[in-house]
Scaffold this motif. Sequence first.
Motif, PDB file in Angstrom:
ATOM      1  N   ALA A 251       0.645  -1.112  -0.108  1.00 55.27           N
ATOM      2  CA  ALA A 251      -0.002  -0.077   0.123  1.00 55.27           C
ATOM      3  C   ALA A 251       0.839   1.361   0.003  1.00 55.27           C
ATOM      4  CB  ALA A 251      -1.156  -0.049   1.266  1.00 55.27           C
ATOM      5  N   ASP A 252       1.950   1.280   0.734  1.00 56.55           N
ATOM      6  CA  ASP A 252       2.763   2.347   0.680  1.00 56.55           C
ATOM      7  C   ASP A 252       3.495   2.294  -0.597  1.00 56.55           C
ATOM      8  OD1 ASP A 252       2.693   2.695   3.513  1.00 56.55           O
ATOM      9  OD2 ASP A 252       3.953   0.815   3.904  1.00 56.55           O
ATOM     10  N   PHE A 253       4.124   1.405  -1.302  1.00 54.36           N
ATOM     11  CA  PHE A 253       4.545   1.681  -2.538  1.00 54.36           C
ATOM     12  C   PHE A 253       3.538   2.106  -3.505  1.00 54.36           C
ATOM     13  CE2 PHE A 253       4.959  -0.234  -6.659  1.00 54.36           C
ATOM     14  CZ  PHE A 253       6.146   0.218  -7.162  1.00 54.36           C
ATOM     15  N   ALA A 254       2.314   1.592  -3.556  1.00 55.65           N
ATOM     16  CA  ALA A 254       1.339   2.023  -4.307  1.00 55.65           C
ATOM     17  C   ALA A 254       1.188   3.564  -4.413  1.00 55.65           C
ATOM     18  CB  ALA A 254       0.265   1.319  -4.299  1.00 55.65           C
ATOM     19  N   ARG A 255       1.032   3.887  -3.073  1.00 51.09           N
ATOM     20  CA  ARG A 255       0.511   5.443  -2.962  1.00 51.09           C
ATOM     21  C   ARG A 255       1.942   6.226  -3.356  1.00 51.09           C
ATOM     22  NH1 ARG A 255      -0.675   4.620   2.224  1.00 51.09           N
ATOM     23  NH2 ARG A 255       1.211   5.087   2.783  1.00 51.09           N
ATOM     24  N   ASP A 256       2.881   5.782  -3.002  1.00 53.22           N
ATOM     25  CA  ASP A 256       4.310   6.579  -3.383  1.00 53.22           C
ATOM     26  C   ASP A 256       4.593   6.798  -4.763  1.00 53.22           C
ATOM     27  OD1 ASP A 256       4.544   7.039  -0.707  1.00 53.22           O
ATOM     28  OD2 ASP A 256       6.171   5.802  -0.273  1.00 53.22           O
ATOM     29  N   HIS A 257       4.086   5.739  -5.643  1.00 55.94           N
ATOM     30  CA  HIS A 257       4.376   5.610  -7.062  1.00 55.94           C
ATOM     31  C   HIS A 257       3.152   5.803  -7.996  1.00 55.94           C
ATOM     32  CE1 HIS A 257       8.043   3.838  -5.165  1.00 55.94           C
ATOM     33  NE2 HIS A 257       8.386   4.077  -6.274  1.00 55.94           N
ATOM     34  N   ALA A 258       2.058   6.216  -7.298  1.00 60.06           N
ATOM     35  CA  ALA A 258       0.893   6.495  -8.243  1.00 60.06           C
ATOM     36  C   ALA A 258       1.117   7.043  -9.590  1.00 60.06           C
ATOM     37  CB  ALA A 258      -0.280   7.058  -7.136  1.00 60.06           C
ATOM     38  N   ALA A 259       1.870   8.001  -9.355  1.00 62.88           N
ATOM     39  CA  ALA A 259       2.133   9.015 -10.706  1.00 62.88           C
ATOM     40  C   ALA A 259       2.546   8.015 -11.733  1.00 62.88           C
ATOM     41  CB  ALA A 259       2.773  10.248 -10.505  1.00 62.88           C
TER      42      ALA A 259
END
Length: 296
Positions: A280-288
């Motif tokens: 979830a952290d990875f997905a949020r941080d790399h959403a762009a």
Amino acid sequence: MSVSRTVLITGATGTVSTALMNALEGADVRLRALVRDKSGADGPRERGAEVVVGDLDEPRSLPPAFEGVQDVWLLTPNSPRAPENNMNAVWAARQAGVERIVRLSAVGAAHDAPNRSGRLHALSDRETERCGMRWTILRPLWFMQNLLNEAGDIAATGSFSLNMASARLSMIDVRDIAACAARVLLDDPDRHHGRTYTLTGPRSLTFDEVAGQLGLALGRPVTYLPVSDDAKRRTLLGYGVPRWIVDMVEEYAQAYVSGWGDFTTDTVADLLGRPPRDIADFARDHAAAFTSAAGR
């Protein structure tokens, strides 16, 4: 330690070594980055590293890079020549009087690993253990950052295809691998000597669950489409990925499908004093990255 140590970063333009240089920013160490040619110098230089040109394929190019170095971050490219590259680096380190090697291996590296990469890593691990210097080996599981290879498809179609069936694996964020490497390098050389650390994320996930987390971060559905080994092979070869790398990816996928990566360790938390990043952290941080059509 009173005098700041010089750390030689190999694989300096790659994902993990770049993250390591970020993790060492502001620390009391001198960074030296080994690059194959001058065109790769900008990234390491921006991260405060002195850049030296040398090639792990060419032992005679290495002595200037290793001179005056106390610590080597040893990352060899994925290829059949990986043990030769490791050998050349270890030899140059011995000749230069290096004190410590911190080596990036791979999960499950062993002489009986179910993939060639794991067996090649085992050869280099054994050599490193007998190098006569202090050593630590890091064996991370599948990188969350591998999902960035699927960013183009996810941005364009809301789906991604891997030959991972319903494999469950405790993937890890590369930033946590780098933080663990930085911790080891900044600690006294004796503290982690002789240790092999297997690094995982906080939980085992299927790629359906990964798709769900990406969807939450992006605010739109993301679907995982399992495909056959042959289909993935054709896709990767179509992108111009070298055949040896395609084989390696397939062998790892088959191992993961068999349950090879369905476990977790507490090692990241023990080293860093905090839990590893979740998907979830990875997905949020790399959403762009998953919303631009840049992708591949």
